[in-house]
Design a protein around this motif. Structure first.
Motif, PDB file in Angstrom:
ATOM      1  N   SER A  25       0.827  -1.206   0.000  1.00  0.00           N
ATOM      2  CA  SER A  25       0.000   0.000   0.000  1.00  0.00           C
ATOM      3  C   SER A  25       0.860   1.255   0.000  1.00  0.00           C
ATOM      4  CB  SER A  25      -0.926   0.002   1.221  1.00  0.00           C
ATOM      5  OG  SER A  25      -0.168  -0.039   2.422  1.00  0.00           O
ATOM      6  N   ALA A  26       2.147   1.099   0.282  1.00  0.00           N
ATOM      7  CA  ALA A  26       3.072   2.235   0.308  1.00  0.00           C
ATOM      8  C   ALA A  26       3.508   2.601  -1.108  1.00  0.00           C
ATOM      9  CB  ALA A  26       4.288   1.902   1.159  1.00  0.00           C
ATOM     10  N   LYS A  27       3.602   3.876  -1.388  1.00  0.00           N
ATOM     11  CA  LYS A  27       4.066   4.319  -2.707  1.00  0.00           C
ATOM     12  C   LYS A  27       5.517   4.773  -2.680  1.00  0.00           C
ATOM     13  CE  LYS A  27      -0.516   5.600  -4.361  1.00  0.00           C
ATOM     14  NZ  LYS A  27      -1.354   6.629  -5.019  1.00  0.00           N
ATOM     15  N   LYS A  28       6.060   4.935  -1.468  1.00  0.00           N
ATOM     16  CA  LYS A  28       7.453   5.329  -1.312  1.00  0.00           C
ATOM     17  C   LYS A  28       8.107   4.428  -0.272  1.00  0.00           C
ATOM     18  CE  LYS A  28       6.852  10.241  -2.462  1.00  0.00           C
ATOM     19  NZ  LYS A  28       7.067  11.643  -1.980  1.00  0.00           N
ATOM     20  N   ASP A  29       9.379   4.168  -0.472  1.00  0.00           N
ATOM     21  CA  ASP A  29      10.123   3.355   0.487  1.00  0.00           C
ATOM     22  C   ASP A  29      10.507   4.191   1.699  1.00  0.00           C
ATOM     23  OD1 ASP A  29      10.387   0.716  -0.682  1.00  0.00           O
ATOM     24  OD2 ASP A  29      11.563   1.679  -2.248  1.00  0.00           O
ATOM     25  N   THR A  30      10.382   3.594   2.857  1.00  0.00           N
ATOM     26  CA  THR A  30      10.853   4.239   4.084  1.00  0.00           C
ATOM     27  C   THR A  30      12.092   3.540   4.623  1.00  0.00           C
ATOM     28  OG1 THR A  30       9.352   2.863   5.402  1.00  0.00           O
ATOM     29  CG2 THR A  30       8.536   5.025   4.707  1.00  0.00           C
ATOM     30  N   GLY A  31      12.579   2.565   3.857  1.00  0.00           N
ATOM     31  CA  GLY A  31      13.772   1.826   4.240  1.00  0.00           C
ATOM     32  C   GLY A  31      14.151   0.872   3.133  1.00  0.00           C
ATOM     33  N   PRO A  32      15.207   0.108   3.325  1.00  0.00           N
ATOM     34  CA  PRO A  32      15.643  -0.832   2.291  1.00  0.00           C
ATOM     35  C   PRO A  32      14.694  -2.020   2.170  1.00  0.00           C
ATOM     36  CG  PRO A  32      16.923  -1.152   4.279  1.00  0.00           C
ATOM     37  CD  PRO A  32      16.080   0.066   4.517  1.00  0.00           C
ATOM     38  N   ALA A  33      14.857  -2.778   1.100  1.00  0.00           N
ATOM     39  CA  ALA A  33      14.072  -3.993   0.903  1.00  0.00           C
ATOM     40  C   ALA A  33      14.323  -4.957   2.054  1.00  0.00           C
ATOM     41  CB  ALA A  33      14.441  -4.644  -0.419  1.00  0.00           C
ATOM     42  N   THR A  34      13.255  -5.575   2.547  1.00  0.00           N
ATOM     43  CA  THR A  34      13.385  -6.460   3.705  1.00  0.00           C
ATOM     44  C   THR A  34      13.389  -7.938   3.320  1.00  0.00           C
ATOM     45  OG1 THR A  34      10.997  -6.626   4.061  1.00  0.00           O
ATOM     46  CG2 THR A  34      12.144  -4.762   5.098  1.00  0.00           C
TER      47      THR A  34
END
Length: 225
Positions: free
Chosen positions: A111-120
């Motif tokens: 649902s997020a359109k922007k990353d808030t951190g690296p790929a998990t």
């Protein structure tokens, strides 16, 4: 296997305990799903049941952000999947769709359109979406077997609560209009033959009005085993 199509309420309850994909070559499929990172979420078993076109369902991964979507999509394609919809932003977030070598359609979304951190590389939720002819009728059918409706949007979509155990690796069940699901995935809605998926039931075996088979669930064996 017992066949039940009546919508009469029953005393026993049912929840989704496992999802097993029927594939022509379990070893090849096992390698793919291990590389894709979902081998602990599904089971595999051999089947040559005829199946053409859209099989009427998709498995959807919900993840934390676009970078994680990209990671899963890239892993699937590198392992042999065919892109159906490249990962991209939409009104609801960010996601992409791939076709696994065994013919199963997978959607990866956030649902997020922007990353808030690296790929998990982590999966927040797995949803099995069944494409049905009549969402309201299918919802009643499953509610009569004890599944708890968690969300419902008229005749378009219905979602059931996860099983009581809530264990890691659980898959949530949802219903979507077959034509709308196919459109969302970017595939023609036409298809015939086996769905090539079997749902593990905590209750008695049955087959739903759209032909999806539920069997008494055995202990789940991950695809990687």
């Amino acid at each position: 296997m017992a066949l039940t199509t009546s919508t009469t309420s029953t005393a026993s309850t049912t929840s989704l305990a496992s999802v097993t994909l029927e594939v022509t070559d379990p070893e090849v499929a096992r390698r793919f799903y291990t590389a894709f990172g979902v081998d602990d979420r599904i089971g595999l078993r051999a089947s040559d049941a005829p199946s053409t076109g859209f099989r009427g369902f998709t498995l959807a991964l919900t993840v934390s952000g676009p970078a994680t979507v990209d990671g899963f999509v890239a892993a699937a394609v590198a392992a042999g999947a065919t892109p159906l919809k490249p990962a991209a932003k939409s009104l609801w977030g960010y996601g992409g769709v791939v076709l696994a070598p065994d013919g199963t359609v997978w959607k990866v979304a956030t649902s997020a359109k922007k990353d808030t951190g690296p790929a998990t590389g982590e999966i927040d939720e797995v949803v099995l979406l069944l494409g049905v002819q009549d969402v309201k009728a299918a919802k009643r059918f499953y509610a009569d077997r004890g599944l708890t409706v968690a969300r419902s949007f008229g005749g378009k979509y219905a979602e059931f609560a996860a099983g009581e155990s809530g264990e890691s690796g659980a898959v949530k069940l949802a219903l979507y209009k077959r034509g709308g699901l196919a459109k969302d995935l970017g595939v023609p809605a036409e298809g015939a033959g086996s769905h090539r998926v079997v749902l593990g039931s905590t209750g008695a075996p049955f087959t739903d009005p759209d032909g999806f088979v539920w069997e008494a669930a055995a202990p789940r064996t991950p695809a990687s085993s």
